[in-house]
Design a protein around this motif. Structure first.
Motif, PDB file in Angstrom:
ATOM      1  N   ALA A 145      44.978  58.535 -14.687  1.00 18.33           N
ATOM      2  CA  ALA A 145      44.379  57.394 -13.987  1.00 18.33           C
ATOM      3  C   ALA A 145      44.325  56.166 -14.900  1.00 18.33           C
ATOM      4  N   ALA A 146      43.970  56.390 -16.164  1.00 15.64           N
ATOM      5  CA  ALA A 146      43.917  55.266 -17.117  1.00 15.64           C
ATOM      6  C   ALA A 146      45.313  54.669 -17.297  1.00 15.64           C
ATOM      7  N   LEU A 147      46.327  55.552 -17.258  1.00 13.98           N
ATOM      8  CA  LEU A 147      47.714  55.100 -17.394  1.00 13.98           C
ATOM      9  C   LEU A 147      48.128  54.230 -16.200  1.00 13.98           C
ATOM     10  N   ALA A 148      47.697  54.646 -15.010  1.00 15.95           N
ATOM     11  CA  ALA A 148      48.101  53.942 -13.783  1.00 15.95           C
ATOM     12  C   ALA A 148      47.304  52.657 -13.552  1.00 15.95           C
ATOM     13  N   ALA A 149      46.066  52.629 -14.051  1.00 13.44           N
ATOM     14  CA  ALA A 149      45.117  51.562 -13.680  1.00 13.44           C
ATOM     15  C   ALA A 149      45.653  50.137 -13.834  1.00 13.44           C
ATOM     16  N   PRO A 150      46.351  49.794 -14.903  1.00 12.78           N
ATOM     17  CA  PRO A 150      46.793  48.395 -15.048  1.00 12.78           C
ATOM     18  C   PRO A 150      47.851  47.973 -14.025  1.00 12.78           C
ATOM     19  N   TYR A 151      48.477  48.943 -13.319  1.00 19.06           N
ATOM     20  CA  TYR A 151      49.626  48.629 -12.471  1.00 19.06           C
ATOM     21  C   TYR A 151      49.289  48.524 -10.985  1.00 19.06           C
ATOM     22  N   ALA A 202      36.931  55.152 -17.374  1.00 23.22           N
ATOM     23  CA  ALA A 202      38.256  55.098 -18.027  1.00 23.22           C
ATOM     24  C   ALA A 202      39.137  54.055 -17.333  1.00 23.22           C
ATOM     25  N   ILE A 203      39.027  53.982 -16.002  1.00 25.10           N
ATOM     26  CA  ILE A 203      39.812  53.001 -15.236  1.00 25.10           C
ATOM     27  C   ILE A 203      39.335  51.573 -15.549  1.00 25.10           C
ATOM     28  N   VAL A 204      38.013  51.408 -15.598  1.00 24.72           N
ATOM     29  CA  VAL A 204      37.441  50.094 -15.916  1.00 24.72           C
ATOM     30  C   VAL A 204      37.939  49.637 -17.291  1.00 24.72           C
ATOM     31  N   ASP A 205      37.886  50.540 -18.264  1.00 20.59           N
ATOM     32  CA  ASP A 205      38.325  50.191 -19.626  1.00 20.59           C
ATOM     33  C   ASP A 205      39.810  49.835 -19.639  1.00 20.59           C
ATOM     34  N   ALA A 206      40.624  50.619 -18.905  1.00 19.44           N
ATOM     35  CA  ALA A 206      42.077  50.367 -18.894  1.00 19.44           C
ATOM     36  C   ALA A 206      42.381  49.024 -18.229  1.00 19.44           C
ATOM     37  N   ARG A 207      41.653  48.711 -17.153  1.00 12.79           N
ATOM     38  CA  ARG A 207      41.863  47.426 -16.475  1.00 12.79           C
ATOM     39  C   ARG A 207      41.438  46.277 -17.387  1.00 12.79           C
ATOM     40  N   ALA A 208      40.309  46.453 -18.089  1.00 13.80           N
ATOM     41  CA  ALA A 208      39.827  45.388 -18.981  1.00 13.80           C
ATOM     42  C   ALA A 208      40.822  45.172 -20.127  1.00 13.80           C
ATOM     43  N   GLY A 246      43.572  43.074 -19.228  1.00 17.13           N
ATOM     44  CA  GLY A 246      43.210  41.693 -18.892  1.00 17.13           C
ATOM     45  C   GLY A 246      43.082  41.439 -17.398  1.00 17.13           C
ATOM     46  N   LEU A 247      42.876  42.499 -16.610  1.00 20.89           N
ATOM     47  CA  LEU A 247      42.736  42.326 -15.157  1.00 20.89           C
ATOM     48  C   LEU A 247      41.319  41.865 -14.812  1.00 20.89           C
ATOM     49  N   ASP A 248      41.221  41.042 -13.781  1.00 20.61           N
ATOM     50  CA  ASP A 248      39.904  40.611 -13.297  1.00 20.61           C
ATOM     51  C   ASP A 248      39.231  41.761 -12.556  1.00 20.61           C
ATOM     52  N   PRO A 249      37.890  41.762 -12.490  1.00 19.00           N
ATOM     53  CA  PRO A 249      37.203  42.780 -11.690  1.00 19.00           C
ATOM     54  C   PRO A 249      37.669  42.720 -10.241  1.00 19.00           C
ATOM     55  N   GLY A 303      31.419  50.137 -11.448  1.00 20.41           N
ATOM     56  CA  GLY A 303      31.752  49.122 -12.448  1.00 20.41           C
ATOM     57  C   GLY A 303      33.092  48.509 -12.136  1.00 20.41           C
ATOM     58  N   ASP A 304      33.181  47.176 -12.267  1.00 21.74           N
ATOM     59  CA  ASP A 304      34.452  46.470 -12.075  1.00 21.74           C
ATOM     60  C   ASP A 304      34.979  46.635 -10.647  1.00 21.74           C
ATOM     61  N   GLY A 305      34.089  47.048  -9.713  1.00 23.93           N
ATOM     62  CA  GLY A 305      34.525  47.204  -8.332  1.00 23.93           C
ATOM     63  C   GLY A 305      35.182  48.535  -8.032  1.00 23.93           C
ATOM     64  N   VAL A 306      35.166  49.475  -8.979  1.00 23.13           N
ATOM     65  CA  VAL A 306      35.726  50.807  -8.710  1.00 23.13           C
ATOM     66  C   VAL A 306      34.716  51.572  -7.844  1.00 23.13           C
ATOM     67  N   ARG A 307      35.089  51.816  -6.597  1.00 23.92           N
ATOM     68  CA  ARG A 307      34.171  52.443  -5.631  1.00 23.92           C
ATOM     69  C   ARG A 307      34.276  53.964  -5.707  1.00 23.92           C
ATOM     70  N   VAL A 308      33.126  54.642  -5.715  1.00 25.35           N
ATOM     71  CA  VAL A 308      33.094  56.109  -5.746  1.00 25.35           C
ATOM     72  C   VAL A 308      32.394  56.603  -4.483  1.00 25.35           C
TER      73      VAL A 308
END
Ligand code: NAD
Length: 256
Positions: free
Chosen positions: A125-131, A159-165, A168-171, A190-195
């Motif tokens: 998920a962390a790998l995919a998050a920036p894309y 982990a997704i929030v950290d990878a997006r940050a 340099g992605l916006d929330p 966090g950062d709009g990641v909905r659970v």
């Protein structure tokens, strides 16, 4: 052959560990520690308290019990320099501090999820998050689970929030403005990641991480169908104890 004592050995996880670890060539389950009589002893001794265990007969302790009992396990392991693997969840800050204190004199690994598949799905998920533009998590568990969302889903979200940050992605901004039913969009981790948490009888532990981008989606799904799914990670932690001095949180570093 490592001789293992299992604290909480009469419980659901303790029995699963005794069965799973005992059937691997590297371990022998020497003692089950539990205030209740174990349903199945798997050829091991059975005692009620960790203080009743003879430290000369045990190479490592595995704890799947309750938080109060973890503190006793940690103190006993610290006093006898015997490594400890903790799967019990829900420790208070004071209980966690007692565990870390004990790790000054022995090696302790603590993880809220010993499933290798769960560790890998978080990594993927962390790998995919920036894309991908957007991501949401659905976690599904048995109906006896008392906490929501699951610790595993929160760890994945972070982990997704950290990878997006880092990318340099916006929330992410939720476009929903009209909530006909409060809570329908889940909780923002966090950062709009909905659970979104689902609780149903018959389930064990399942999670879907759903990514969406222009014209494509990616779903990372993990299923724990059975408590045996946690044995592999505990075995990895037990096998790695000699090279992990002090306190280790999570099994990520053992899943290479
Ligand atoms: P359970 O209630 O079936 O078993 C807990 C056992 O601990 C019981 O048999 C109980 O008698 C025993 N116990 C209580 N006090 C004790 C004491 N002072 N000394 C010795 N034994 C004592 O619960 P479970 O489903 O087996 O879960 C146990 C823990 O494992 C929970 O905290 C759960 O959240 C956690 N868990 C962790 C993972 C992971 O991967 N880390 C996976 C599943 C469950």
């Amino acid at each position: 052959m490592k001789r293992i004592a299992i604290v909480g050995g009469a419980g659901r996880m303790g029995q699963a560990m005794a069965l799973g670890l005992g059937s691997q060539g590297d371990f022998t389950v020497a003692t089950l520690v539990d205030v209740h009589e174990p349903h199945e002893k798997f050829g091991a001794d059975s005692v009620r308290r960790i203080d009743d265990v003879d430290p000369s007969l045990v190479d490592a302790v595995v704890d799947f019990s309750i938080p109060e009992s973890v503190v006793s396990s940690a103190k006993w392991c610290g006093a006898h320099a015997i490594p400890l693997v903790i799967g019990t969840t829900g420790l208070s800050p004071d209980q966690r501090a007692a565990v870390e204190e004990a790790s000054r004199t022995t090696r302790i690994v603590m993880a809220s999820n010993f499933s290798v598949g769960a560790v890998l799905s978080e990594r993927f998920a962390a790998l995919a998050a920036p894309y991908f533009d957007r991501v949401e998590i659905i976690e599904l568990h048995h109906d006896m689970k008392v906490d929501a969302p699951s610790g595993t889903s929160l760890a994945a979200a972070h982990a997704i929030v950290d990878a997006r940050a880092s990318a340099g992605l916006d929330p992410m901004v939720d476009p929903t403005t009209r909530h006909t039913l409060e809570g329908a969009r889940g909780a923002d981790a966090g950062d709009g990641v909905r659970v979104h948490s689902v609780r149903l009888p018959g389930l064990v532990a399942h999670q879907e991480i759903l990514f969406g981008g222009p014209g494509e989606g990616l779903t990372i799904r993990h299923d724990s169908f059975d408590r045996q799914s946690f044995v592999h990670g505990v075995a990895l932690a037990l096998g790695s104890l000699d090279s992990s001095p002090g306190f280790t949180l999570g099994i990520d570093s053992f899943v290479k």
